[in-house]
Design a protein around this motif. Structure first.
Motif, PDB file in Angstrom:
ATOM      1  N   PRO A 265       2.769   3.759 -12.347  1.00  0.00           N
ATOM      2  CA  PRO A 265       4.098   2.867 -11.735  1.00  0.00           C
ATOM      3  C   PRO A 265       3.804   2.023 -10.611  1.00  0.00           C
ATOM      4  O   PRO A 265       2.659   1.956 -10.214  1.00  0.00           O
ATOM      5  CB  PRO A 265       4.638   4.223 -11.206  1.00  0.00           C
ATOM      6  N   CYS A 266       4.709   1.062 -10.826  1.00  0.00           N
ATOM      7  CA  CYS A 266       4.515  -0.187  -9.661  1.00  0.00           C
ATOM      8  C   CYS A 266       5.392   0.448  -8.427  1.00  0.00           C
ATOM      9  O   CYS A 266       6.539   0.838  -8.538  1.00  0.00           O
ATOM     10  CB  CYS A 266       4.950  -1.201  -9.983  1.00  0.00           C
ATOM     11  N   MET A 267       4.648   0.542  -7.353  1.00  0.00           N
ATOM     12  CA  MET A 267       5.320   1.140  -5.869  1.00  0.00           C
ATOM     13  C   MET A 267       6.214   0.227  -5.416  1.00  0.00           C
ATOM     14  O   MET A 267       6.802   0.454  -4.467  1.00  0.00           O
ATOM     15  CB  MET A 267       4.130   1.411  -5.022  1.00  0.00           C
ATOM     16  N   SER A 268       6.490  -0.989  -5.970  1.00  0.00           N
ATOM     17  CA  SER A 268       7.502  -2.084  -5.557  1.00  0.00           C
ATOM     18  C   SER A 268       8.698  -1.570  -6.114  1.00  0.00           C
ATOM     19  O   SER A 268       9.697  -1.843  -5.501  1.00  0.00           O
ATOM     20  CB  SER A 268       7.169  -3.409  -6.052  1.00  0.00           C
ATOM     21  N   ARG A 269       8.811  -0.537  -6.808  1.00  0.00           N
ATOM     22  CA  ARG A 269      10.065   0.001  -7.414  1.00  0.00           C
ATOM     23  C   ARG A 269      10.649   1.356  -6.710  1.00  0.00           C
ATOM     24  O   ARG A 269       9.776   2.229  -6.809  1.00  0.00           O
ATOM     25  CB  ARG A 269       9.857   0.300  -8.894  1.00  0.00           C
TER      26      ARG A 269
ATOM     27  N   ALA B 117      -1.859   5.180  -5.214  1.00  0.00           N
ATOM     28  CA  ALA B 117      -2.383   4.006  -5.198  1.00  0.00           C
ATOM     29  C   ALA B 117      -1.250   2.917  -5.664  1.00  0.00           C
ATOM     30  O   ALA B 117      -0.111   3.256  -6.210  1.00  0.00           O
ATOM     31  CB  ALA B 117      -3.316   3.929  -6.513  1.00  0.00           C
ATOM     32  N   GLN B 118      -1.524   1.689  -5.256  1.00  0.00           N
ATOM     33  CA  GLN B 118      -0.884   0.550  -5.886  1.00  0.00           C
ATOM     34  C   GLN B 118      -1.763  -0.561  -6.492  1.00  0.00           C
ATOM     35  O   GLN B 118      -2.376  -1.307  -5.699  1.00  0.00           O
ATOM     36  CB  GLN B 118       0.028  -0.163  -4.786  1.00  0.00           C
ATOM     37  N   VAL B 119      -2.182  -0.228  -7.712  1.00  0.00           N
ATOM     38  CA  VAL B 119      -3.108  -1.019  -8.324  1.00  0.00           C
ATOM     39  C   VAL B 119      -2.745  -2.625  -8.278  1.00  0.00           C
ATOM     40  O   VAL B 119      -1.411  -2.806  -8.083  1.00  0.00           O
ATOM     41  CB  VAL B 119      -3.570  -0.746  -9.856  1.00  0.00           C
ATOM     42  N   PRO B 120      -3.502  -3.540  -8.470  1.00  0.00           N
ATOM     43  CA  PRO B 120      -2.877  -4.894  -8.764  1.00  0.00           C
ATOM     44  C   PRO B 120      -1.789  -4.876  -9.859  1.00  0.00           C
ATOM     45  O   PRO B 120      -2.136  -4.421 -11.017  1.00  0.00           O
ATOM     46  CB  PRO B 120      -4.232  -5.837  -9.230  1.00  0.00           C
ATOM     47  N   CYS B 121      -0.827  -5.413  -9.550  1.00  0.00           N
ATOM     48  CA  CYS B 121       0.376  -5.574 -10.236  1.00  0.00           C
ATOM     49  C   CYS B 121       1.037  -6.945 -10.549  1.00  0.00           C
ATOM     50  O   CYS B 121       1.108  -7.502  -9.300  1.00  0.00           O
ATOM     51  CB  CYS B 121       1.453  -4.527  -9.943  1.00  0.00           C
ATOM     52  N   TYR B 122       1.204  -7.154 -11.668  1.00  0.00           N
ATOM     53  CA  TYR B 122       1.811  -8.775 -11.717  1.00  0.00           C
ATOM     54  C   TYR B 122       3.093  -8.742 -12.337  1.00  0.00           C
ATOM     55  O   TYR B 122       3.500  -9.667 -13.172  1.00  0.00           O
ATOM     56  CB  TYR B 122       0.699  -9.351 -12.614  1.00  0.00           C
ATOM     57  N   CYS B 123       4.088  -7.711 -12.113  1.00  0.00           N
ATOM     58  CA  CYS B 123       5.284  -7.660 -12.543  1.00  0.00           C
ATOM     59  C   CYS B 123       6.002  -8.524 -11.957  1.00  0.00           C
ATOM     60  O   CYS B 123       5.872  -9.179 -10.561  1.00  0.00           O
ATOM     61  CB  CYS B 123       5.621  -6.283 -12.433  1.00  0.00           C
ATOM     62  N   ASP B 124       7.522  -8.923 -12.527  1.00  0.00           N
ATOM     63  CA  ASP B 124       8.313  -9.956 -11.655  1.00  0.00           C
ATOM     64  C   ASP B 124       8.581  -9.299 -10.377  1.00  0.00           C
ATOM     65  O   ASP B 124       8.751 -10.322  -9.414  1.00  0.00           O
ATOM     66  CB  ASP B 124       9.422 -10.111 -12.545  1.00  0.00           C
ATOM     67  N   ASN B 125       8.735  -8.260 -10.286  1.00  0.00           N
ATOM     68  CA  ASN B 125       9.246  -7.821  -8.839  1.00  0.00           C
ATOM     69  C   ASN B 125       8.065  -7.895  -7.784  1.00  0.00           C
ATOM     70  O   ASN B 125       8.469  -8.210  -6.627  1.00  0.00           O
ATOM     71  CB  ASN B 125       9.716  -6.333  -9.156  1.00  0.00           C
ATOM     72  N   CYS B 126       6.900  -7.645  -8.081  1.00  0.00           N
ATOM     73  CA  CYS B 126       5.810  -7.806  -7.203  1.00  0.00           C
ATOM     74  C   CYS B 126       5.657  -9.340  -6.913  1.00  0.00           C
ATOM     75  O   CYS B 126       5.446  -9.891  -5.611  1.00  0.00           O
ATOM     76  CB  CYS B 126       4.477  -7.325  -7.827  1.00  0.00           C
ATOM     77  N   LYS B 127       5.905 -10.460  -7.777  1.00  0.00           N
ATOM     78  CA  LYS B 127       5.806 -11.682  -7.654  1.00  0.00           C
ATOM     79  C   LYS B 127       6.864 -12.179  -6.473  1.00  0.00           C
ATOM     80  O   LYS B 127       6.741 -12.770  -5.537  1.00  0.00           O
ATOM     81  CB  LYS B 127       6.178 -12.550  -8.856  1.00  0.00           C
TER      82      LYS B 127
HETATM   83 ZN   LIG Z   1       4.804  -4.354  -9.515  1.00  0.00          ZN
END
Ligand SMILES: [Zn+2]
Length: 694
Positions: free
Chosen positions: A146-150, A179-189
Motif C-alpha cells: 500500500p501507499c502510506m500517503s493514503r 515501510a513506505q517504498v518509493p512510490c510514484y502515484c499521483d497522490n505522492c507527487k
Molecule cells: Zn504513493
C-alpha cells in the motif's frame, strides 16, 4: 507524544525477562506462499489447543505473537481471528501475554481486492507505473504494497487493531512490513510538493533566500519525485548527495511514521497498557531510510518494541571477526525500545548449544532481559532435541533476572548515532560507526549510544565519540561545544562535524585540501595534525578547550565499500563489515587518553572477544557481565582491573556462571582507586556481583 509519555505508558512486563514464542502465519498464507505439509489443517488446530498452551508454559514462554491479520482481507481472515482469540484465552489463563500479528504494509491481491476493490488503485507504484511488490527478494508478485500517503489504508489497519484489542484480547500488537517504498502515484507527487511548500515557504524575502540557498531556485512546483532508471533503481545509491533526494527520503519517512503514530495513539487511548511493536527491517545493513522509508528514531516514538530480523547471531567468525546483536541492543536502549530478535532455533538452525547460550545471554545483558523470539511455537509440539540449550539457559537467566532485567548501564563514553550523517553520507558514516563500535567493545570500553536529540545532557559521560559523523546540524554542534566547555572530551574521527545538516561543508575552500588523502600518514599518538585545528575551529574552541579534542584522521580497514554500478541490488553494509580497524590499538590508546587513563574496566589480554558490560540493578547492585563471544575457546585466564566510579569502596566480589548452581566468592587485590582480580576458565558467560559502600 514525547518519549516521556512513552515511559509512563510502558507496561511493566516489558521490564521483566521476556521469552517470546511466535506463530504468525495463518493457514491460507502458508498454503499460498510456501509448500505446506499434507496434514496441515489438523496440525493447525493442534497449534491452537490446550496442549500448545501447556507446552508454552513448560518452556517458560511468557509472551506470544500469534497470527491475526496477514493481508488476505479482514473478512476472509475472520475465522483465523476467532481461532487466535480462543487461543488467546488459553494464554491469558496461563499468564502468557498474548500478542497479535497485524500486517501493516502488504496485501494479498488475489483475495484482498475482492473484499476491498476500492484499494486497488491506492497501492504504491514503481517508476514504470507498476504496483510495488511486497518483496522482490521472495518474488511475491501476488502481494502488493500500500501507499502510506493514503489514510484509507491506515484507517483499515486501525480498525483491525481495535478489533484485536477489544475482541481478540490482544496485549501486544506487532505491526509487520512497516515501510513506505518509493512510490510514484499521483497522490505522492501532489503531497511531496505540498510537503516542500510547507517546509520551505516563500512569502518573505528571507524565506526566499533560504529556498534559494537550499535548492538553487524557487521553482519548487517543478520538482519531480527522484527516481532511477529501469537498469539502476534510485534505492541503489549509497548517500543522499542532493537536496531534493534528502527531502524526498524525509517525506517518505514522515508519511510512514505518521501512519504508525496514528495507530499507536488510538491503540494506547483504547488500552493504555498495550504494547505496540513494529518491524521496520532495520540494522540489517541496508540504507533503510532510502530503501524502505524507515527512520527508526521517528518510529521509536510510537513503539515499545522494534523487531530486528538481521542474521547477526553472536559468534566469532573463522577470520576472527566479532558478530553480534549487542550494537543493535545498545541502539534500542537509546531509543527506549526493546528489540525482539530471532534467537537460534526459532527461524534458523542452531550452530551449537554454546552459540545458543551466547545469543540468549547477550540479549539478557544488552537488551535488558528481553530475550526476543526464542521458540517457533509449533516446534514445541514436536518436542525439543535433548541437546537444545534454550530451556536451561532461559532457566539460568530467570534465576538471576534481577541482574539482567531493568538494569541501567554504567558508561564512561557516549557514542553518537548521527541521523543526518547516516542519511547524507550513509556508507561513509555507517562503516566508521561499525569499526568504532567494534573497537570500543573489544577493548572493553563502557559505552552507550546517544542520538542527536540526546546531546543536551551528556554529564554522565567523560567522552563523546564521533564516528565520522560528518553532517551535524548547527544546533547540535552548539551542544557538543557546550559539553566540551563543561569539561567533556571529544574523540572526533575522520570528517566528523565538517558538514551541516544539508551535508554542506563548513571548511573554507582554501583549507579543504587538508582533508584530502595527501596527509593520511599524520601520526595518531602525537595528535598534532592541522586537521585537528580545523575541527577546533569549526567548534570555536579556545586553547584550553582544544586539549579536550582527540582527533583520529582515519580508521583503516580491510574491506572497502565498492559502489559497483553493475550491481542492481541495493548495497548492504551488514555484518560482513564487522571487524576491527587495522589501527585499532592506536585508536584505543587515544580513547583511553581521553578518559585520563582511567578506563572503568580493563581486561588483559586486550583486545578480547570477552566483552565486559557494567550495569546497575534496580536495587543498586553493580554487576560486571563477561560474555565470551568465541565460545569454541575457553579463556584460561583473564586479568581484570576495575575503577569503580563515585569513589565507592568494594566490600565483596562474588560470581555466578552458567555451569554452576550457586554464587561463589572471588578474591581481589586493592590498589589506589581500583581493584584487580582474575577469572579462570571462562566458557560462555560469567557474572560478577560487586558489593560496594560509599
Ligand atoms: Zn504513493
Amino acid at each position: 507524544m514525547s518519549t516521556s509519555d512513552k515511559t509512563r505508558l510502558k507496561p511493566q512486563w516489558l521490564n521483566e525477562i521476556v521469552v517470546m514464542a511466535g506463530n504468525w502465519e495463518p493457514l491460507e498464507h502458508r498454503r499460498r506462499a510456501i509448500a505446506n505439509c499434507i496434514d496441515d489443517e489438523k496440525r493447525y488446530l493442534r497449534e491452537h489447543s490446550e496442549e500448545m498452551a501447556e507446552k508454552l508454559t513448560k518452556a517458560s514462554v511468557n509472551a506470544v505473537i500469534w497470527h491475526y491479520y496477514k493481508g488476505h482481507g479482514p473478512k476472509r481472515e475472520s475465522n483465523d481471528m476467532k481461532l487466535s482469540t480462543e487461543f488467546g484465552k488459553l494464554c491469558h489463563a496461563k499468564g502468557i501475554k498474548f500478542g497479535t500479528y497485524i500486517n501493516f504494509g502488504s496485501v494479498h491481491i488475489e483475495t484482498f481486492f475482492e473484499e476491498h476493490p476500492e484499494f486497488k488503485n491506492l497501492v504504491a507504484i514503481d517508476p514504470t507505473g507498476q504496483p510495488q511488490l511486497y518483496s522482490e527478494y521472495f518474488r511475491c508478485y501476488y502481494r502488493q504494497r500500500p501507499c502510506m500517503s493514503r489514510p484509507e489504508f491506515t484507517d483499515l489497519i486501525i480498525k483491525i487493531t481495535l478489533k484485536a484489542i477489544k475482541e481478540g484480547g490482544s496485549e501486544w500488537i506487532h505491526f509487520d512490513n512497516v515501510a513506505q517504498v518509493p512510490c510514484y502515484c499521483d497522490n505522492c507527487k501532489k503531497l511531496f510538493r505540498e510537503f516542500l511548500d510547507k517546509k520551505y515557504p516563500t512569502g518573505t524575502d528571507a524565506e526566499k533566500q533560504k529556498v534559494m540557498a537550499r535548492f538553487g531556485h524557487l521553482n519548487l512546483n517543478n520538482i519531480e519525485l527522484p527516481r532511477g532508471s529501469a537498469r539502476l533503481g534510485v534505492d541503489t545509491m549509497p548517500s543522499l548527495h542532493e537536496p531534493v533526494l534528502q527531502e524526498w527520503v524525509d517525506f517518505r519517512c514522515k508519511l510512514l511514521s505518521d501512519a504508525v503514530q496514528k495507530a499507536y495513539q488510538i491503540a494506547k487511548e483504547t488500552k493504555p497498557d498495550m504494547v505496540i511493536g513494529a518491524n521496520p527491517s532495520f540494522d540489517f545493513g541496508e540504507f533503510t531510510p532510502l530503501v524502505w522509508g524507515t527512520d527508526v528514531e521517528r518510529l521509536a516514538i510510537s513503539a515499545d518494541t522494534l523487531f530486528n530480523e538481521d542474521v547477526s547471531f553472536p559468534r566469532v567468525t573463522d577470520d576472527s571477526r566479532l558478530i553480534g546483536h549487542l550494537f543493535t541492543f545498545k541502539l534500542g536502549r537509546a531509543l527506549n525500545v526493546s528489540i525482539p530478535v530471532h534467537q537460534p532455533g526459532a527461524t534458523q538452525p542452531q550452530t551449537s548449544p554454546e552459540h545458543t547460550m551466547l545469543s540468549l545471554v547477550e540479549a539478557a545483558i544488552f537488551n535488558r532481559g528481553f530475550l526476543g523470539h526464542v521458540y517457533h511455537a509449533p516446534d514445541l509440539l514436536d518436542g525439543l532435541d535433548v541437546n537444545d540449550s534454550r530451556p536451561t539457559t532461559v532457566k539460568f537467566i530467570k534465576k538471576y533476572s534481577q541482574f539482567f532485567a531493568d538494569t541501567q548501564s554504567i558508561s564512561e563514553i557516549a557514542l553518537l548515532r548521527s541521523h543526518h550523517s547516516l542519511t547524507n553520507q550513509w556508507n561513509r558514516a555507517l562503516i566508521c560507526k561499525i569499526l568504532t563500535e567494534q573497537t570500543l567493545a573489544q577493548y572493553g570500553f563502557q559505552f552507550d549510544v546517544v542520538l542527536e536529540s540526546q546531546l543536551d545532557d551528556l554529564s554522565k559521560y567523560k567522552t563523546l565519540v564521533l564516528p565520522n559523523t560528518i553532517s551535524i546540524p548547527d544546533a547540535q554542534l552548539a551542544k557538543i561545544r557546550n559539553f566540551i566547555r563543561k569539561g567533556g572530551n571529544v574523540v572526533a574521527i575522520e570528517e566528523s562535524m565538517t558538514c551541516n545538516e544539508w551535508g554542506r561543508t563548513r571548511i573554507p575552500a582554501d583549507r579543504a585540501r587538508l582533508f584530502g588523502d595527501s596527509d593520511l600518514a599524520v601520526g595518531l599518538n602525537g595528535n598534532h595534525c592541522t586537521r585537528k585545528d580545523l575541527v577546533c575551529e569549526i567548534l570555536g574552541l579556545n586553547s584550553i578547550e582544544t586539549e579536550r579534542i582527540f582527533y583520529i584522521p582515519k580508521l583503516f580497514h580491510k574491506i572497502t565499500f565498492n559502489n559497483n554500478f553493475a550491481n542492481t541490488w541495493v548495497p548492504i553494509i551488514g555484518n560482513s563489515y564487522f571487524q576491527l580497524p587495522t589501527n585499532a590499538n592506536d585508536i584505543s590508546h587515544l580513547i583511553k587518553a581521553s578518559l585520563k587513563d582511567r578506563q572503568m574496566v580493563e581486561i588483559k589480554p586486550s583486545p578480547s572477544f570477552v566483552i565486559p558490560q557494567l550495569v546497575m540493578s534496580k536495587s543498586g547492585q553493580i554487576i560486571l557481565h563477561l560474555l565470551n563471544y568465541d565460545v569454541n575457546k575457553s579463556v584460561s585466564t583473564l586479568e581484570i582491573r576495575l575503577h569503580i566510579p563515585n569513589s565507592r569502596k568494594i566490600k565483596t566480589l562474588s560470581s555466578f556462571r552458567l555451569e554452576d548452581q550457586r554464587i561463589t566468592e572471588l578474591n581481589f587485590t586493592e590498589e589506589p582507586n581500583k581493584i584487580s582480580f582474575e577469572i579462570n576458565n571462562l566458557n560462555v558467560y560469567q557474572g560478577i556481583i560487586i558489593d560496594t559502600t560509599k
